[in-house]
Design an enzyme around this catalytic site. Structure first.
Site, PDB file in Angstrom:
ATOM      1  N   TYR A 118       0.870  -1.171   0.000  1.00  0.00           N
ATOM      2  CA  TYR A 118       0.000   0.000   0.000  1.00  0.00           C
ATOM      3  C   TYR A 118       0.913   1.229   0.000  1.00  0.00           C
ATOM      4  CZ  TYR A 118      -4.324   2.537   1.011  1.00  0.00           C
ATOM      5  OH  TYR A 118      -5.397   3.384   0.940  1.00  0.00           O
TER       6      TYR A 118
ATOM      7  N   LYS B 226     -21.277 -19.963  -9.569  1.00  0.00           N
ATOM      8  CA  LYS B 226     -20.512 -19.855 -10.816  1.00  0.00           C
ATOM      9  C   LYS B 226     -19.080 -19.395 -10.531  1.00  0.00           C
ATOM     10  CE  LYS B 226     -21.533 -20.120 -15.255  1.00  0.00           C
ATOM     11  NZ  LYS B 226     -22.568 -20.872 -15.968  1.00  0.00           N
TER      12      LYS B 226
END
Lengths: 384, 384
Positions: B36, B91
């Site tokens: 970060y 899915k």
């Protein structure tokens, strides 16, 4: 290698800092028949009958979208949605590591305010929360305000609320050290973007009475016409009780607290710090370069200095707040994040440091301190 | 407990089938400084200079959005975006488990075609691929066609392409058993939705010459005016070489192959099967209930029967194709999924079963067969 080279190397090796995993170890066709067709049909029909049950049967309860348009990424400016992606992935990583929150970046190829609001509303069925990130001001304010009103889903704006919470926590503790009261001190907020507005608003909620906000045109006051917008008009109305005019140099004279979020290295001079009241408190929060070098601030007489950097004492780091606050929001099932919840987060952060440990170089917990999340979650759950 | 009760229980326990994890074990502040701020700024600037490098430095290269509007979920119909979420999570789980692809559901609170196209385009910077799922036809065709043209990102439409690929693979092997040629057989496709269109198009690409497609108004022919749309007009032009008219009963007489995707249990009668040519091949692919019970089809003379169900032989299961195909697409870096890549997937699936193993009850690999993904990836990479 310097940090930039090391970061590039690590990012190239990882090729993505987050991944999407199955929570269930699929071992057989029977597993699939339960997790997917035909079994999943019963789950869908249950949610069709009662939309709210999506929070019980799917990942919605713990998943947020991190929304940006790449228009004001870190201190880098308008670098676009693709270039914003590594930052948003980093944010998602922090949400998971420090809050147990599942977060997915959604970097938008539009900077149209209405379109962003509409897209967030239209994708919201999947998400239990929304975090707005690195969108330029004042557009970010309208986006956040509208989404808070129009969505039945918690909305956070880290640039505004996160910075406000952690700055407040640091200021509460700094004032303990200098033995001054929030209601008495004169506070200058240099910078009227998302961070400046967020800090101003939460300080007022926490009892501050005398705040002056400055932007590139000097102090914001009622009746000013230059470089205003509706959000600065509001700032003029809620700050500056004596409706003072002038530049930052005028404002800062005899101030007790100076909080700078200008994005401009060197914006705060040693002279400004010297002109402050006794025991000056200086938060130079711009990243990656503070608005004044902490050593210069100290030389000029600042008693307590905080920055956004991890290599100086007193890092005002939003990551202390947003993952744990969202953890609490999700654990509570709250559909709105209130001022009380944000204040509770700030007080929990401030109170994390016991009186005997508190000192000029330890006014705010470090990211590596244990138990911060638990303290915040407990405090916020009491307010939700 | 029946499967519905077990599925509800498991979903309630899991509260989400997928999660978003950090790929890096964060152990220190130094790690955060690389992943970060401040380190990430160098990565963002690299992508700002060269957008394509997002594929090298972020998760974009391996991440897809599963887009639905909840308008035609499984066989359940228009149940909306929230109720679609458990299916889309399933899915996403399949994408990861069988293809190593990171996939996130985006369930949209709009069924407006233009708005869906626009939203997908606007969120696309985050994603290396798009999978359109369970959107009603004919809207799904326009959405997919437009996105394929207007996005420089691979777009898949499982209802159309996935079903087509696996049905073709099964038919290739079924024809081997009955010793007939794809170019000679008369094929009836019952159902002109996404699956019917997808199957028809890929069978034509694979050499089929004599296909009749039927919908609720009977055979689709050039000049028909009832219940048509641009996509059925196109079907009329590319099928039905003798421009035959009539009902499904007329069409199926003397047909070699009947592939039903009507969504209607019992749509195919024993009489229809009896009226077919020698060695009838019947694929009753509707879920969860086949268009004819496989035992009835066999009783009526079908030599080879396939369904969408795992509890009968020869399951035509899209999961055999889409995860591995997308794996190959991502590994190749292709920006479009071509007919050649879809055909290669079907041939790889068909060829997976060696001649000595091929029989009436094993014309298509099972989900539990090892090495399917590798076979498909190898075959597709040769075409991309």
């Amino acid at each position: 290698m310097d940090i930039s080279e090391r970061a590039l190397e690590l990012h190239k090796k990882l090729r993505g800092k987050i991944e999407i995993n199955s929570k269930y170890p699929v071992k057989s066709l029977d597993d699939l028949a339960l997790l997917y067709t035909p079994g999943v049909a019963a789950v869908s029909m249950e949610i069709f009958k009662n939309k709210e049950s999506a929070y019980e049967y799917t990942s919605k309860w713990n998943t947020i979208a991190i929304i940006t348009d790449g228009s004001r990424v870190l201190g880098l400016g308008d670098i676009g949605p693709e270039a914003a992606l590594p930052v948003m992935e980093g944010k998602a990583l922090l949400f998971k590591v420090f809050g147990g929150v599942d977060a997915i970046p959604i970097c938008l190829a539009t900077q149209d305010t209405e379109e962003i609001i509409n897209i967030v509303k239209k994708i919201s069925p999947t998400f239990g929360g929304i975090n707005i990130e690195d969108i330029d001001s004042p557009r970010c304010f309208e986006i956040v305000d509208r989404l808070e009103k129009e969505l039945d889903t918690p909305v956070f704006h880290d640039d505004q609320y996160g910075t406000g919470i952690v700055a407040l926590a640091a200021l509460i503790n700094a004032l303990k050290i200098v033995k001054k009261d929030m209601g008495d001190v004169k506070i200058i907020i240099a910078g009227a973007g998302a961070a400046g507005v967020g800090i101003t608003k939460i300080l007022l909620k926490a009892g501050a009475k005398n705040i002056l906000v400055t932007d590139s045109k000097g102090v914001i006051f009622r009746g000013r016409t230059e470089n205003m917008n509706p959000y600065k008009e509001n700032l003029a109305n809620i700050t500056n009780p004596e409706n003072i005019k002038g530049g930052i140099e005028d404002a800062v004279e005899n101030a007790d607290v100076l909080i700078a979020v200008t994005g401009k290295q060197g914006f705060i001079t040693k002279e400004m710090v010297s002109s402050m009241s006794s025991d000056p408190i200086v938060f130079a929060l711009s990243n990656p370069e503070p608005d004044i070098n902490p050593n210069d601030a100290k030389d000029a007489g600042a008693r307590i200095v905080a920055t956004g950097r991890s290599d100086f004492p007193n890092q005002v780091n939003n990551s202390l707040a947003f993952p744990a606050l969202f953890r609490a929001v999700f654990d509570s099932g709250a559909k709105k994040i209130t001022d009380e919840m944000r204040l509770a987060t700030a007080y929990a952060l401030a109170d994390y440091i016991p009186a005997d440990k508190l000192n000029e170089e330890y006014i705010i917990p470090k990211m590596t301190d244990a138990g911060i999340k638990e303290s915040i979650v407990k405090a916020v759950l009491e307010k939700s």
